[in-house]
Scaffold this motif. Structure first.
Motif, PDB file in Angstrom:
ATOM      1  N   GLY A 259     -37.971  34.420 -36.501  1.00  0.00           N
ATOM      2  CA  GLY A 259     -36.969  35.088 -37.331  1.00  0.00           C
ATOM      3  C   GLY A 259     -35.816  35.666 -36.543  1.00  0.00           C
ATOM      4  N   ASN A 260     -36.119  36.275 -35.387  1.00  0.00           N
ATOM      5  CA  ASN A 260     -35.058  36.898 -34.597  1.00  0.00           C
ATOM      6  C   ASN A 260     -34.107  35.856 -34.010  1.00  0.00           C
ATOM      7  OD1 ASN A 260     -36.158  39.496 -35.003  1.00  0.00           O
ATOM      8  ND2 ASN A 260     -37.643  39.139 -33.388  1.00  0.00           N
ATOM      9  N   PHE A 261     -34.666  34.712 -33.600  1.00  0.00           N
ATOM     10  CA  PHE A 261     -33.831  33.653 -33.044  1.00  0.00           C
ATOM     11  C   PHE A 261     -32.856  33.119 -34.094  1.00  0.00           C
ATOM     12  CE2 PHE A 261     -33.204  29.027 -32.768  1.00  0.00           C
ATOM     13  CZ  PHE A 261     -32.444  28.966 -31.625  1.00  0.00           C
ATOM     14  N   TYR A 262     -33.362  32.801 -35.282  1.00  0.00           N
ATOM     15  CA  TYR A 262     -32.507  32.228 -36.322  1.00  0.00           C
ATOM     16  C   TYR A 262     -31.517  33.248 -36.877  1.00  0.00           C
ATOM     17  CZ  TYR A 262     -35.294  27.990 -36.153  1.00  0.00           C
ATOM     18  OH  TYR A 262     -35.901  26.823 -35.734  1.00  0.00           O
ATOM     19  N   SER A 263     -31.901  34.525 -36.876  1.00  0.00           N
ATOM     20  CA  SER A 263     -30.962  35.567 -37.291  1.00  0.00           C
ATOM     21  C   SER A 263     -29.809  35.663 -36.297  1.00  0.00           C
ATOM     22  CB  SER A 263     -31.675  36.917 -37.399  1.00  0.00           C
ATOM     23  OG  SER A 263     -32.629  36.897 -38.434  1.00  0.00           O
TER      24      SER A 263
END
Length: 274
Positions: free
Chosen positions: A57-61
């Motif tokens: 999630g953090n990467f795609y955000s």
């Protein structure tokens, strides 16, 4: 000129202003969600939504925020406008020493507030704030959490809120009203009750600094400073024994808060002359 507007003209102009301002915000909200959805469907359909969000999630955000900035840059270029002028983002006008002071001021202010919230009884809004804060660091891709918290999110939000949105509102409203409108929108985007109050106070200061300095880079460093203590606290607490060593005593937490408050006051005198 503005005093001669009829009520209908005011509503029309205000409506157009809000619609123009909401465009960059909508892109900022939708682009990370789109990246998350595409990444989930195309690369990890075998996972549950919760597993995928924890996994990447953090990467795609972070990817969505970077793409948002690139799209806005391309839009300014297509209209033959300067992206830097549209966002009041001036690297060549930045005083490095002042930027460092804003970073330290934000970090010291956040340290004082975090200490206060940590020492508050764990009920109501304080408990909700603590739970929401902990979820920020639950993912496996912690490097992107740190990157997003300290660099990507502050930069994207300054470009969106204190760059595009504030400049659009300043074309129609006076400085004070524009600052309040942008800050209220910024606060409401944070969702959780205490975060809204915290973001409102922070948003008012960030907007005021951006207008005062005529450069959102100072707001970026201030914003990054606000977010920095949460990352440092997580890093300190992620190693065995360090959490109890650094945060095991309420007196120690109170001491951190007092140091942050005193440093914040000293820097405020230097930066704002108060």
């Amino acid at each position: 000129m503005k005093e001669q507007w009829t009520a209908q003209q005011k509503l029309w102009i205000w409506g157009k202003t809000f619609l123009r301002a909401m465009g960059p915000l909508a892109l900022y909200v939708l682009m990370p969600a789109l990246c998350l959805s595409l990444g989930y469907v195309a690369l990890h359909p075998e996972m549950s939504a919760q597993e995928f969000f924890t996994y990447g999630g953090n990467f795609y955000s972070a990817l969505g925020m970077i793409l948002t900035i690139l799209v806005l840059y391309a839009r300014s270029k297509s209209k033959k406008r300067s992206f830097l002028e549209d966002t009041t983002l001036y690297f060549d006008r930045m005083d490095v020493k002042k930027a460092a002071m804003f970073l330290l001021f934000g970090a010291s202010a956040a340290l004082a507030v975090s200490a206060l919230l940590t020492l508050l009884p764990r009920w109501g809004v304080a408990e909700g704030y603590s739970q929401a804060s902990r979820t920020m660091f639950n993912g496996r891709d912690m490097i992107f959490t740190v990157l997003t918290t300290v660099v990507t999110a502050p930069l994207a939000e300054e470009i969106i809120f204190r760059g595009y949105m504030l400049n659009i509102f300043l074309e129609t409203f006076d400085e004070r009203r524009s600052i309040w409108i942008v800050s209220l929108i910024f606060a409401l985007c944070h969702g959780q009750a205490l975060w809204i109050l915290y973001a409102l106070a922070m948003g008012l200061l960030l907007a005021w600094v951006s207008v005062r300095e005529d450069n959102i880079l100072y707001g970026f460093f201030l914003h990054s400073g606000f977010n920095l203590p949460s990352v440092l606290i997580w890093l300190a607490g992620s190693f065995e024994g360090t959490n109890s060593l650094f945060f095991g005593s309420p007196w120690l937490i109170a001491a951190y808060g007092l140091i942050g408050l005193l440093l914040c006051i000293l820097l405020a005198k230097r930066l704002f002359g108060i």
